[in-house]
Design a protein around this motif. Sequence first.
Motif, short mmCIF file in Angstrom:
data_model
loop_
_atom_site.label_atom_id
_atom_site.label_comp_id
_atom_site.label_asym_id
_atom_site.label_seq_id
_atom_site.Cartn_x
_atom_site.Cartn_y
_atom_site.Cartn_z
N LEU A 144 0.85 -1.19 0.00
CA LEU A 144 0.00 0.00 0.00
C LEU A 144 0.88 1.23 0.00
O LEU A 144 1.70 1.43 0.90
CB LEU A 144 -0.92 0.00 1.21
N MET A 145 0.70 2.09 -1.00
CA MET A 145 1.53 3.28 -1.13
C MET A 145 0.71 4.43 -1.72
O MET A 145 -0.32 4.19 -2.36
CB MET A 145 2.75 2.99 -2.02
N GLY A 146 1.18 5.64 -1.49
CA GLY A 146 0.46 6.80 -1.99
C GLY A 146 -0.51 7.32 -0.95
O GLY A 146 -0.13 7.95 0.03
N GLY A 147 -1.80 7.06 -1.17
CA GLY A 147 -2.82 7.50 -0.22
C GLY A 147 -3.17 8.97 -0.39
O GLY A 147 -2.78 9.62 -1.35
N HIS A 148 -3.92 9.48 0.58
CA HIS A 148 -4.48 10.83 0.48
C HIS A 148 -3.77 11.86 1.35
O HIS A 148 -4.11 13.04 1.30
CB HIS A 148 -5.96 10.81 0.89
N SER A 149 -2.82 11.48 2.19
CA SER A 149 -2.27 12.39 3.18
C SER A 149 -1.30 13.40 2.57
O SER A 149 -0.90 13.30 1.41
CB SER A 149 -1.56 11.61 4.29
N ALA A 150 -0.86 14.34 3.42
CA ALA A 150 0.14 15.32 2.99
C ALA A 150 1.46 14.63 2.66
O ALA A 150 2.30 15.20 1.95
CB ALA A 150 0.35 16.35 4.10
N LEU A 162 -8.79 -5.33 -2.86
CA LEU A 162 -7.76 -6.23 -2.31
C LEU A 162 -8.32 -7.62 -2.10
O LEU A 162 -7.68 -8.63 -2.44
CB LEU A 162 -7.26 -5.67 -0.96
N GLN A 163 -9.53 -7.68 -1.57
CA GLN A 163 -10.17 -8.97 -1.32
C GLN A 163 -10.58 -9.64 -2.63
O GLN A 163 -10.34 -10.84 -2.83
CB GLN A 163 -11.39 -8.76 -0.43
N ARG A 164 -11.17 -8.86 -3.53
CA ARG A 164 -11.63 -9.42 -4.81
C ARG A 164 -10.47 -9.94 -5.66
O ARG A 164 -10.64 -10.89 -6.41
CB ARG A 164 -12.41 -8.36 -5.59
N GLU A 165 -9.30 -9.32 -5.52
CA GLU A 165 -8.16 -9.73 -6.33
C GLU A 165 -7.27 -10.75 -5.63
O GLU A 165 -6.21 -11.12 -6.13
CB GLU A 165 -7.33 -8.50 -6.73
N GLY A 166 -7.71 -11.23 -4.49
CA GLY A 166 -7.03 -12.34 -3.84
C GLY A 166 -5.75 -12.01 -3.11
O GLY A 166 -4.90 -12.89 -2.90
N PHE A 167 -5.59 -10.77 -2.67
CA PHE A 167 -4.40 -10.43 -1.89
C PHE A 167 -4.50 -11.07 -0.50
O PHE A 167 -5.55 -11.06 0.14
CB PHE A 167 -4.25 -8.91 -1.75
N GLN A 168 -3.38 -11.64 -0.06
CA GLN A 168 -3.36 -12.37 1.20
C GLN A 168 -2.66 -11.62 2.33
O GLN A 168 -2.82 -11.95 3.50
CB GLN A 168 -2.71 -13.74 0.99
N ARG A 169 -1.86 -10.61 1.97
CA ARG A 169 -1.18 -9.78 2.97
C ARG A 169 -0.99 -8.38 2.41
O ARG A 169 -0.93 -8.20 1.19
CB ARG A 169 0.23 -10.33 3.32
N CYS A 170 -0.85 -7.42 3.32
CA CYS A 170 -0.56 -6.05 2.91
C CYS A 170 0.66 -5.54 3.67
O CYS A 170 0.75 -5.70 4.89
CB CYS A 170 -1.73 -5.12 3.19
N PHE A 171 1.58 -4.93 2.92
CA PHE A 171 2.68 -4.20 3.54
C PHE A 171 2.28 -2.73 3.49
O PHE A 171 2.15 -2.15 2.41
CB PHE A 171 3.99 -4.41 2.79
N ILE A 172 2.07 -2.13 4.65
CA ILE A 172 1.63 -0.74 4.69
C ILE A 172 2.84 0.18 4.58
O ILE A 172 3.63 0.31 5.53
CB ILE A 172 0.84 -0.44 5.97
N ALA A 173 2.99 0.79 3.40
CA ALA A 173 4.05 1.77 3.18
C ALA A 173 3.44 3.16 3.01
O ALA A 173 4.00 4.03 2.34
CB ALA A 173 4.87 1.39 1.94
N LEU A 174 2.26 3.34 3.61
CA LEU A 174 1.58 4.63 3.64
C LEU A 174 2.08 5.43 4.84
O LEU A 174 2.48 4.86 5.85
CB LEU A 174 0.07 4.44 3.77
N HIS A 175 2.04 6.75 4.72
CA HIS A 175 2.42 7.61 5.84
C HIS A 175 1.32 8.61 6.11
O HIS A 175 0.60 9.03 5.21
CB HIS A 175 3.71 8.37 5.51
N GLY A 176 1.19 9.01 7.38
CA GLY A 176 0.23 10.04 7.73
C GLY A 176 -1.20 9.53 7.80
O GLY A 176 -1.46 8.34 7.95
#
Length: 325
Positions: A15-21, A58-72
């Motif tokens: 997970l990267m990008g997101g909506h934060s500053a 994420l669920q529909r595409e069969g992802f089994q884990r998430c690495f959170i590389a989001l900030h803020g």
Amino acid sequence: MKAIDVKTLGKVAVLMGGHSAEREVSATMSGPGVLAALRSQGVDAHPFDPAERALGELQREGFQRCFIALHGRGGEDGTVQGALELLGIPYTGSGVMASAIAMDKVMTKRVWMAEGLPTPAWRLLGKGHHTREDTRAVPDVLGLPMIVKPAREGSSFGVSKVEGYSNVMEAVTLAAQYDSDVLCEEFIDGDEVTCPVLGEGDAAVALPVVRIVAPDGNYDFEHKYVSNDTTYLCPSGLPEAEEREIQRLVVQAYRLLGCRGWGRADLMIRASDRRPFLLEMNTSPGMTSHSLVPKSAAQAGISYEQLCLGLLAGATLDSLASQGA
């Protein structure tokens, strides 16, 4: 770190990008760095930007884990963690409660102070209390210089060092652009350090301390992510007993907030008596070429790739973590 069978990790979303500053830091530095590291280890990893795609995919595409590389906000404040809990997809880092508390510097201070941990004196200017009269009264309590910053923001966005009464209103106005709650904090003159932690509960361990030497002591966004004129010392060069005390304090602060997986505490060491003061806890630290957790991990003999893989292998859910799974 123990050997990890990457086949057991399944399909992974970074997970990267997101909506934060802090979107650009995540989308262009931390996220791509983690993605490349995981792929280099044979992980079936894919980029996923929550600002561009619904998390339900994420669920529909069969992802089994998430690495959170989001900030803020939306990344380390408990919201994406809560969504992943509902989807049943294990994720890296702290759970919902610890993420939410750590993102809020005021709540973090309240928890630490309740347990007697040292943190700089502070005053909160909440919504409706950003008037000139309210702001000018703060230096009478905290003294000058002082630090003014948003209560829930990272990467030094909206942070000011205030030297005189005439600058207070400007600093509060800047911080309020990022958060209606503005934190005014006692300025601690001394060494700036940071210390990462890996693990959870009794198994949590501190990595080597990093000492930060920024031009004129100004460790702002420019000096964090853009320029190359900030020096990061690891080994820190601090006396051994001083480094051990910082590590002990940081692990205690991490456990009190209920953090897991990884985190990084920022501190100031007061020059007058060498006493450390906790500033904040980052539950989704930067993973850029300038970032401090990888630098500290390398000093401990853990490569960037090993670090990313180990964090991913520890991905879990609050429900599973509470069962000891």
